[in-house]
Design a protein around this motif. Sequence first.
Motif, PDB file in Angstrom:
ATOM      1  N   GLN A 248       0.848  -1.001   0.045  1.00 25.65           N
ATOM      2  CA  GLN A 248      -0.087   0.539   0.143  1.00 25.65           C
ATOM      3  C   GLN A 248       0.311   1.277  -0.050  1.00 25.65           C
ATOM      4  O   GLN A 248       0.485   2.131  -0.548  1.00 25.65           O
ATOM      5  N   GLN A 249       1.930   0.346   0.662  1.00 18.28           N
ATOM      6  CA  GLN A 249       2.651   2.590   0.822  1.00 18.28           C
ATOM      7  C   GLN A 249       4.046   2.262   0.337  1.00 18.28           C
ATOM      8  O   GLN A 249       4.750   3.556  -0.486  1.00 18.28           O
ATOM      9  N   GLY A 250       4.205   1.811  -0.137  1.00 18.52           N
ATOM     10  CA  GLY A 250       6.172   0.910  -0.784  1.00 18.52           C
ATOM     11  C   GLY A 250       5.561   1.070  -2.557  1.00 18.52           C
ATOM     12  O   GLY A 250       6.878   0.790  -3.140  1.00 18.52           O
ATOM     13  N   PHE A 251       4.527   0.804  -3.364  1.00 21.37           N
ATOM     14  CA  PHE A 251       4.641   1.020  -4.818  1.00 21.37           C
ATOM     15  C   PHE A 251       3.496   1.761  -5.212  1.00 21.37           C
ATOM     16  O   PHE A 251       2.520   2.515  -4.733  1.00 21.37           O
ATOM     17  N   TYR A 252       3.847   2.238  -6.627  1.00 18.38           N
ATOM     18  CA  TYR A 252       3.346   2.987  -6.693  1.00 18.38           C
ATOM     19  C   TYR A 252       1.603   3.010  -7.652  1.00 18.38           C
ATOM     20  O   TYR A 252       1.418   1.500  -7.486  1.00 18.38           O
ATOM     21  N   GLY A 253       0.841   3.355  -6.419  1.00 17.69           N
ATOM     22  CA  GLY A 253      -0.612   3.334  -6.531  1.00 17.69           C
ATOM     23  C   GLY A 253      -1.003   2.660  -6.188  1.00 17.69           C
ATOM     24  O   GLY A 253      -2.059   1.890  -5.686  1.00 17.69           O
ATOM     25  N   GLY A 254      -0.248   1.821  -4.777  1.00 19.47           N
ATOM     26  CA  GLY A 254      -0.658   1.244  -3.827  1.00 19.47           C
ATOM     27  C   GLY A 254      -1.528   2.147  -2.731  1.00 19.47           C
ATOM     28  O   GLY A 254      -2.344   0.624  -2.093  1.00 19.47           O
ATOM     29  N   ARG A 293       9.439  -3.119  -6.528  1.00 19.62           N
ATOM     30  CA  ARG A 293       8.962  -1.903  -5.798  1.00 19.62           C
ATOM     31  C   ARG A 293       9.601  -0.682  -6.442  1.00 19.62           C
ATOM     32  O   ARG A 293       8.615   0.470  -6.663  1.00 19.62           O
ATOM     33  N   HIS A 294      11.000  -0.679  -6.650  1.00 21.71           N
ATOM     34  CA  HIS A 294      11.604   0.278  -7.365  1.00 21.71           C
ATOM     35  C   HIS A 294      11.410   0.305  -9.018  1.00 21.71           C
ATOM     36  O   HIS A 294      10.835   1.900  -9.364  1.00 21.71           O
ATOM     37  N   THR A 295      10.954   0.242  -9.223  1.00 19.74           N
ATOM     38  CA  THR A 295      10.806   0.133 -10.924  1.00 19.74           C
ATOM     39  C   THR A 295       9.053  -0.001 -10.939  1.00 19.74           C
ATOM     40  O   THR A 295       8.700   1.402 -12.066  1.00 19.74           O
ATOM     41  N   SER A 296       8.642  -0.465  -9.864  1.00 16.09           N
ATOM     42  CA  SER A 296       7.111   0.180  -9.906  1.00 16.09           C
ATOM     43  C   SER A 296       6.447   1.924  -9.970  1.00 16.09           C
ATOM     44  O   SER A 296       6.310   2.400 -10.886  1.00 16.09           O
ATOM     45  N   TRP A 297       7.428   2.562  -9.440  1.00 15.61           N
ATOM     46  CA  TRP A 297       7.438   3.578  -8.809  1.00 15.61           C
ATOM     47  C   TRP A 297       8.480   4.727 -10.109  1.00 15.61           C
ATOM     48  O   TRP A 297       8.025   5.577 -10.890  1.00 15.61           O
TER      49      TRP A 297
END
Length: 670
Positions: A248-254, A293-297
């Motif tokens: 919820q907090q660590g991914f883009y759009g989470g 996770r970094h790729t998501s952002w």
Amino acid sequence: MFSVSARWIQDFEKHLYRRQHLILYSNIHDQFLWQGNYQNMASFLDSYFHSKLGFDLIVRYDPIDGLTFPQPEMRSIFEELARQRLAEQQLERLGQSSTPSTVGNAPPEAIADPMQAPSRANPGTVVQRFASSYQSPEVAFSQLRAVLSQPKTSVVAIIDVGDMLTADPERYSADERHLLMLLKKSTLEASVIAEGNLTGYRNTLILLASDLQRVPPWFYTSNPFLALVQVTRPNKEERQQFILRFGQQGFYGGHLLSAQRPSLQQSSDLELAAEEFAALTEDYQTMDLEAIRHTSWRERIPLSPKSVLRLVDFYKFGQRDEPFEQISADKIAYAREELCKFVIGQPRAVEAVTNLLTSAKVGISLNNVSGRNSKPKGIFFFVGPTGVGKTELAKSLTRLIFGDEQAFARFDMSEYKEEHAAEKLTGAPPGFIGYEEGGQLTNRILERPYSILLFDEIEKAHPKVLDKFLQILEDGRLTDGKGQTVYFNQTVIIFTSNIGASDLTDQQTGAIIRNGIMTQVQHQGVSSFSYAQVEAHFRAEVHWHFTSRIGRAELLNRLGDSIVVFDLLRPDFVWQIGQKFLRQLAESAWDKYQLQVLFQPVVLEVMNVYMQEGDNLLFGGRRIKTLLETLIERPLNRWIFENYSDLNTLTGKRLIVSVVQNGVLSITEA
């Protein structure tokens, strides 16, 4: 309820309670979940032994930094313990009292300075002082051995990069063997703690090794005081826990993911995303999960149950959109017509490939139940007579999807006849010749994950080589000799085979084809074979080959209904195939010289007559091509060479090509 620690830590604790030293090996450079937080190995060991158990002293050694300590005051404690213990050991060897008060009474020539470590060559020689910031391995290990053997202060000693203590675990020098003997003596002599909260624990030696094979087996074999613990990669529950904690907090759009369940029977969006993520990241390290996770952002790919596949695929392949899903509906609608231009007389094979395009575009698959699209996009086993378009269909499919043939890769399986040839696909293991080069197949997928892979004449490969394909067909992945995992879920796998082509019997006419030669009945016998007979024959031959000849029924089971039987070359299609080759020849002349070459219909008529002779039809389209090379291509090139000394003057010319009596080429300039 998910575990809050990596599962290997349970084994780690079990052996500590048994008072055993440990070799932690394999995935030691990753991060690990412990008490709800991710830590690297150094942080975990420091926290575990100091914060949780309360060990007095933690000392670490590696060949670059020497002895290091998590807290500065631990160095002085270590040096004092080592000084005292070495002095006691010297006095014990002299047969005197081991109390500190007796040190001053010993003859100076009998006792070396306790601030110094003895040399192997000369025990009385000064080698290194404790005050130095770096100790040689021999000095450091001697000090560790001494400190571990005392029972009053709780000590854990950690040897980092333990698999690098020898250049070769099977052939090492006397100095290397001596260092290992010092460590082994340490495991045998380490004391059980006699007082305090840790009474009953043993002073512990921990050796870290990413590759256990580089640690000589004699070091740990038959040593009851030493245990092996494999540091494993995150299992499915741990990978789910990663999303449940950071989704919820660590991914883009989470933040849009709901953790609330709609009902007791239904999972929340966050749980669904975690389940999907865990299925797609099997065999990943924690560092890979963090990189995703970094790729998501970075790429602004949101985390949701429906977008996890796109996110993980982008991390694996570096491409946001799948070429298979980007195929336009119009292109799929006309795919059958387009492929039939290049592969003539094989409507059933073209139909099978066209169905692949439809399935890849829509994306609904049984494979989504587990593994989330982990298998290749398509798997085909093309079998049939030689020269009927098996390879050409694979190339045509590549052009249709990717626009060119760069994504097409052909592997000649006749090069894999020997058992050891399996290493050519995945690369040699560490320490063997060719390790640095990697595998031919795995390198290809690392470079171009979106590919059409053709394994030509698969029956010529050694059965051990075929075993490599079991994992590809089932799990969609393969690990090379360097430990890198490659994924095949964005590939189409095509096997081609001529199994049964040299032994085909017409049950109705008695016509027999053996080794490409028809006996009893000539070309009319070929026409008498119906497609149903051809298909039944080749399917039976394939089944016999895998189950009886090479004993690989499991591979046949993986292929399932992916076996596509190509038909014999029918006389009705000879003319069309000839037209295709003549068109290619004319295009070559135009591309090279802007020379227009026109072929009279008689050229195809003559070719058709030749194809009806003998066993020419048995060799399919490849025989048509070789006939045209003999009748047209070579005489045409020779005529141009003899009539045009300057080839540049061909530009803008127009040649009419015909065939006269006895197949002699006739060329006129229009």
